[in-house]
Design an enzyme around this catalytic site. Structure first.
Site, PDB file in Angstrom:
ATOM      1  N   LYS A 120      43.890  40.118  29.550  1.00  0.00           N
ATOM      2  CA  LYS A 120      42.707  39.588  28.874  1.00  0.00           C
ATOM      3  C   LYS A 120      41.714  39.231  29.965  1.00  0.00           C
ATOM      4  O   LYS A 120      41.939  38.311  30.760  1.00  0.00           O
ATOM      5  CB  LYS A 120      43.075  38.365  28.036  1.00  0.00           C
ATOM      6  CG  LYS A 120      41.916  37.832  27.225  1.00  0.00           C
ATOM      7  CD  LYS A 120      42.405  36.823  26.197  1.00  0.00           C
ATOM      8  CE  LYS A 120      41.312  36.367  25.264  1.00  0.00           C
ATOM      9  NZ  LYS A 120      40.227  35.664  25.932  1.00  0.00           N
ATOM     10  N   GLU A 175      34.632  44.253  28.459  1.00  0.00           N
ATOM     11  CA  GLU A 175      34.277  42.983  29.087  1.00  0.00           C
ATOM     12  C   GLU A 175      33.427  43.228  30.335  1.00  0.00           C
ATOM     13  O   GLU A 175      33.778  44.061  31.169  1.00  0.00           O
ATOM     14  CB  GLU A 175      35.594  42.280  29.462  1.00  0.00           C
ATOM     15  CG  GLU A 175      35.512  40.810  29.549  1.00  0.00           C
ATOM     16  CD  GLU A 175      35.598  40.088  28.190  1.00  0.00           C
ATOM     17  OE1 GLU A 175      35.527  40.750  27.129  1.00  0.00           O
ATOM     18  OE2 GLU A 175      35.718  38.856  28.225  1.00  0.00           O
ATOM     19  N   CYS A 435      34.316  16.690  66.528  1.00  0.00           N
ATOM     20  CA  CYS A 435      34.177  15.504  67.357  1.00  0.00           C
ATOM     21  C   CYS A 435      33.868  15.992  68.773  1.00  0.00           C
ATOM     22  O   CYS A 435      34.471  16.967  69.231  1.00  0.00           O
ATOM     23  CB  CYS A 435      35.487  14.718  67.347  1.00  0.00           C
ATOM     24  SG  CYS A 435      35.499  13.396  68.546  1.00  0.00           S
TER      25      CYS A 435
END
Ligand code: IVH
Length: 703
Positions: A120, A175, A435
């Site tokens: 799906k 889709e 740093c």
């Protein structure tokens, strides 16, 4: 597998009215521009709550309630569909799938003859209308009865050709979505244009499909899952197409040049029994995290038109198909705080602290935020509702804030002005802040890492002890450990004769650890345990590795053009520490490996003397040459004392590649007791599973 989501309980009529409003807003946004005010799970829970309330109070049902309506009642578009574009009912887990199949077969009065199982796809449904073979119109699903004309997107969707192989008039349904790659490209284009990104591939596809006047074009992808002849057409072609089983219709669509899932690792298949269906469902679920596109479930349907015709439709969905939902990989939750940590190498990384959410089967409380620029790009604020993504073994990440859920209470995220670990300045010249003290900032942590069980394995060096040694100036880095004297150690508080002797013995022993462990102890930026092993296996000696340039280093699997120069620079920066280790007599070779340059020279000599083949024949391939191995569960038998890292070292000494996640490319899974999801996944993918004892037998020579 997954359980049905719980429901949102509604106490009274006011709560019910609010819930209906919330659900309508959510579906309007979802079907509108693809944004989300609720994630899928929360929406499902809400609609279930509404349905439960309506069942208990049938007199109070609101006319605008989303229950039983396609697209939750959201209305968009004015192009009527020839045949309604319906939704699917959901099942959660194999139990519910079996219940659904049983009720379908009761209705048919016989078993379903052939099932079809396919992914799906998590995008947007569209209808692509071809007239005489040419793509003439593209329509969104809208409310299922009518949709919006998005024909302007024709030509920007991969897999949806402008022309079919034959000049036929058909409607292809499927889709539209964005692959991960397309999504990243779209985000980059949008960021360059207006500094924002899309929340996720689905909403990027939704927004892109409807956008008409963007100055940039984003590519999308189409996968077909259905085909219809014109509804009134009675031609031979039309009746042939109507009579095709779904699986054959999909082959026909593919032959016309339209993309189907056939070429993907989760191709649609047919299955004769429900057991076979479940095996395929598990395969697709297992492959999900590795796919190039998103899926949110598996569609199971009757393959034959006769079964479909007999099963028919309910008001919302066909009875001959169902969506087997997979656990959500994306949810909306609250961003509670941002923590800043300085890592071993001095990199300052933000981490999101979230209201815990369950994602893809695990509870997520922290998510990565990458860096400061990323926070700014996404416009995140403390207290925001944020979309969080997690699938498979990936580290959860915050994708985007849901801006329209803001309440006004949100506060800016405080960005540190000094290093959160040591208070020194921050080097912000690159996207990844560091740093200024680099790895010195984290001396305690980096020395602790260097002496850990998986690296130099020097017992007796707890953090408090390392701190004491740093504070008293006995050491500045882990190289200094190798120069400590008995007197120096005895001079430390809480250090007696026995602990001193033990510590010195452990330090002495650490000098003979293999190169891979020394490399790992060095904490070369961009590498970890397994990369250190691969580098050691490839180069054989520290000298060979230090002599390599970025190009040579790229020969090591997994070190691409981006990482290789970093490794070269890091090794140069670590030069004084490496020299210190060498002077102390720390081993700098990998046992059993011929150093790179000598190997190259040997090969040349062999070529010249023509002994190449003989030599090759003599050198038996290591037992796991070229194999990818995953280890899971508790080890037993001859391997009972092996840590996970030691197992991985063993795999790599045997010529294999150790990996932490199972995929279709995995050759063996070594599964001890309490092996959990990795075992299930290996089973579904047909990966060979070995017990620790069987595996030990395979590698007997190396143990
Ligand atoms: S079949 C009549 N197959 O899921 C049912 N749908 O909830 C036709 N979807 O609107 C749908 N992948 O957008 C089908 N392989 C697939 C699908 C799929 C995604 C979407 C589709 C549909 C929704 C149903």
């Amino acid at each position: 597998m997954s359980e049905a989501p719980a429901i949102t309980a509604l106490a009274d009529e006011t709560a019910y009215a609010e819930a209906v409003r919330l659900a309508l807003d959510a579906s309007a946004a979802y079907y509108g521009d693809g944004t989300s005010t609720l994630d899928d799970d929360a929406y499902d829970r809400l609609v279930r709550g509404i349905a439960a309330y309506e069942e208990a109070h049938p007199d109070q049902v609101s006319a605008i309630s989303p229950t039983g309506k396609v697209a939750g009642g959201a209305v968009v578009g004015d192009v009527p569909h020839t045949v309604p574009m319906l939704s699917l009912d959901n099942v959660f887990g194999a139990g519910q799938l079996a219940d659904w199949a049983a009720s379908l077969e009761r209705r048919l009065g016989r078993p379903v003859e052939v099932w079809s199982v396919e992914p799906k796809l998590d995008g947007l449904a569209v209808s692509a209308r071809y007239r005489r073979g040419r793509l003439a119109q593209l329509v969104t699903r809208g409310d299922g009865l009518a949709g919006e004309d998005v024909s302007h997107a024709i030509g920007t969707i991969a897999g949806l050709p402008g022309e079919l192989a034959e000049p036929l008039t058909v409607e292809v349904r499927g889709e539209v979505m964005m692959t991960t790659e397309q999504f990243e490209a779209a985000c980059a284009k949008r960021a360059a244009h207006d500094g924002t990104t899309f929340a996720n591939p689905r909403s990027a596809a939704a927004g892109t499909l409807r956008a008409q006047d963007r100055p940039y074009v984003c590519e999308m992808t189409f996968f077909a899952y259905g085909v219809l002849p014109p509804p009134a057409e009675e031609s031979e072609f039309a009746s042939t197409l109507r009579g095709l089983p779904h699986s054959e219709a999909m082959r026909w669509v593919a032959a016309q040049g339209v993309q189907t899932t056939a070429a993907t690792p989760v191709a649609g298949v047919v299955a004769a029994t429900l057991d076979e269906v479940v095996v395929r469902v598990e395969h697709i679920a297992g492959a999900r995290a590795g796919l190039a596109f998103a899926i949110d479930g598996i569609v199971v349907r009757c393959d034959l038109p006769a079964d479909q015709a007999q099963a028919g439709f309910s008001s919302r969905a066909p009875r001959w198909a169902v969506a087997y939902k997979l656990p959500a990989t994306e949810k909306i939750t609250k961003l509670l705080a941002v923590e800043w940590n300085t890592g071993r190498t001095g990199v300052i990384a933000p981490r999101a602290v979230l209201e815990p959410v369950e994602l893809d089967g695990s509870l997520v409380t922290y998510a990565t935020l990458h860096n400061v620029a990323d926070i700014a790009r996404r416009g995140l604020m403390l207290g925001d509702s944020v979309v969080v993504y997690k699938a498979g073994d990936v580290i959860p990440r915050v994708e985007a804030p849901v801006v329209h859920l803001r309440t006004g209470e949100e506060r800016p995220i405080e960005i540190p002005e000094v290093c959160p670990s040591c208070g020194d300045a921050i080097d912000a010249s690159q996207e990844r802040w560091r740093c200024v003290r680099g790895r010195e900032c984290r001396a305690i942590a980096s020395i602790g890492y260097a002496v850990g069980r998986d690296t130099l394995d020097i017992a007796g060096l707890a953090e408090s002890r390392i701190k004491q040694m740093l504070d008293t100036g006995l050491i500045a880095d882990f190289g200094d450990l190798f120069y400590l004297t008995k007197e120096q150690l005895l001079g430390l508080e809480r250090m007696g004769e026995v602990s001193t002797a033990n510590l010195l013995a452990a330090i002495e022993e650490a000098k003979s650890k293999p190169l891979s462990r020394v490399l790992c102890a060095l904490g070369v930026r961009g590498t970890g345990r397994s990369m250190s092993r691969r580098m050691a296996q490839y180069f054989g000696t520290m000298d060979a590795l230090r002599a390599a340039d970025a190009e040579a280093i790229q020969e090591v699997e997994g070190l691409g053009p981006e990482k290789a120069p970093v490794v070269v620079a890091e090794l140069a920066e670590l030069g004084p520490l490496i020299d210190k280790l060498v002077r102390a007599g720390v081993n700098m070779t990998e046992p059993g490996i011929t150093p790179r340059p000598e190997r190259a020279a040997e090969a040349d000599a062999e070529r010249e003397s023509g002994t190449e083949t003989e030599v090759e024949a003599e050198e038996a391939a290591p037992p796991l040459a070229g194999k990818s191995v995953v280890v899971t569960g508790a080890m037993s038998g001859p391997l009972a004392t092996y840590s996970r890292n030691e197992m991985n070292e063993l795999v790599e000494r045997a010529g294999g590649r150790a990996s932490s996640s199972v995929s279709a490319r995995t050759d063996f899974l070594v599964a001890g007791e309490k092996a959990g999801s990795k075992r299930t996944k290996a089973e579904s993918l047909g990966v060979r599973i070995l017990t620790p004892e069987e595996f030990a037998g395979l590698l007997a020579d190396l143990l």
